[in-house]
Design a protein around this motif. Structure first.
Motif, short mmCIF file in Angstrom:
data_model
loop_
_atom_site.label_atom_id
_atom_site.label_comp_id
_atom_site.label_asym_id
_atom_site.label_seq_id
_atom_site.Cartn_x
_atom_site.Cartn_y
_atom_site.Cartn_z
N TRP A 115 0.96 -1.08 0.06
CA TRP A 115 0.00 0.05 -0.01
C TRP A 115 1.01 1.26 0.05
O TRP A 115 0.78 2.11 -1.00
N GLY A 116 1.83 1.47 0.96
CA GLY A 116 2.71 2.44 1.05
C GLY A 116 3.67 2.65 -0.41
O GLY A 116 3.81 3.77 -0.91
N GLY A 117 4.14 1.64 -0.69
CA GLY A 117 4.81 1.48 -2.04
C GLY A 117 4.16 2.11 -3.25
O GLY A 117 4.53 2.85 -3.96
N MET A 118 2.76 1.57 -3.31
CA MET A 118 2.14 1.95 -4.39
C MET A 118 1.71 3.39 -4.21
O MET A 118 1.67 4.47 -5.35
N ARG A 119 1.51 4.16 -3.07
CA ARG A 119 1.45 5.45 -3.08
C ARG A 119 2.90 6.26 -3.34
O ARG A 119 2.72 7.23 -4.13
N GLY A 120 3.99 5.70 -2.97
CA GLY A 120 5.17 6.16 -3.55
C GLY A 120 5.30 6.18 -4.93
O GLY A 120 5.91 7.11 -5.52
N VAL A 121 4.76 5.03 -5.63
CA VAL A 121 5.03 4.90 -7.31
C VAL A 121 4.00 5.93 -7.79
O VAL A 121 4.55 6.84 -8.58
N SER A 122 3.03 6.26 -7.17
CA SER A 122 2.16 7.26 -7.62
C SER A 122 2.53 8.59 -7.50
O SER A 122 2.35 9.51 -8.32
N ILE A 123 3.23 9.04 -6.45
CA ILE A 123 3.79 10.39 -6.31
C ILE A 123 5.10 10.62 -7.14
O ILE A 123 5.11 11.81 -7.78
#
Length: 170
Positions: free
Chosen positions: A105-113
């Motif tokens: 979940w946190g990694g996908m947020r990082g990818v989107s940012i």
């Protein structure tokens, strides 16, 4: 289940070994270009930095599958076999929660940012670097679920390590 684990181990082990070999070659090139040619490579530092990120996270997933992640065995050694199996189950559930929440979940947020950012030298999308988080998280969840399936059948991924330790103690 065991064939899935063996296949994952084979593929992930090959990828980690290939990454390590590639990083050693890039490092050798960096040292050679810096000291022998007096013209340091500008790309090698970024390749090494991002390669180490990917290798360490994929290696952590591999270690999760092998049950060789860093641990303190003081409590585990004092438990009965049934207690060890329960502790291993608790650890696997903790890995699923950590990998699911933090890495996926946190990694996908990082990818989107980071999708609009590029690296300074190679100009690659930084989302490729951040993608290592959810990929390794998904592998950790899969390995942890395989570990839980083994535990539900009374097998521990520590069993081979314990058998080896008992042979050495004889």
């Amino acid at each position: 289940m065991q064939s899935l684990r063996r296949g994952l181990d084979l593929v992930l082990g090959f990828v980690c070994c290939s990454l390590l070999a590639g990083l050693v070659l890039v490092l050798a090139w960096q040292v050679f270009s810096r000291y022998a040619m007096n013209a340091p490579s500008s790309y090698s530092e970024e390749v090494l930095r991002y390669g180490v990120i990917w290798m360490s996270l994929l290696g952590a997933a591999y270690a999760t599958g092998k049950g060789s992640h860093m641990s303190v065995d003081l409590l585990r050694d004092r438990l009965s076999l049934r207690g060890r199996l329960r502790l291993d189950g608790l650890i696997s559930v903790a890995f699923v929660l950590f990998a699911g929440i933090v890495l996926i979940w946190g990694g996908m947020r990082g990818v989107s940012i980071a999708h609009a950012q590029t690296s300074a030298v190679m100009r690659i999308p930084m989302s490729w670097v951040y993608l290592s988080l959810p990929v390794s998280g998904a592998l950790m969840v899969l390995y942890s679920l395989l570990n839980l399936a083994d535990l539900s059948q009374g097998r521990s991924h520590h069993a081979d390590l314990e058998a080896q330790a008992e042979k050495m103690g004889e």
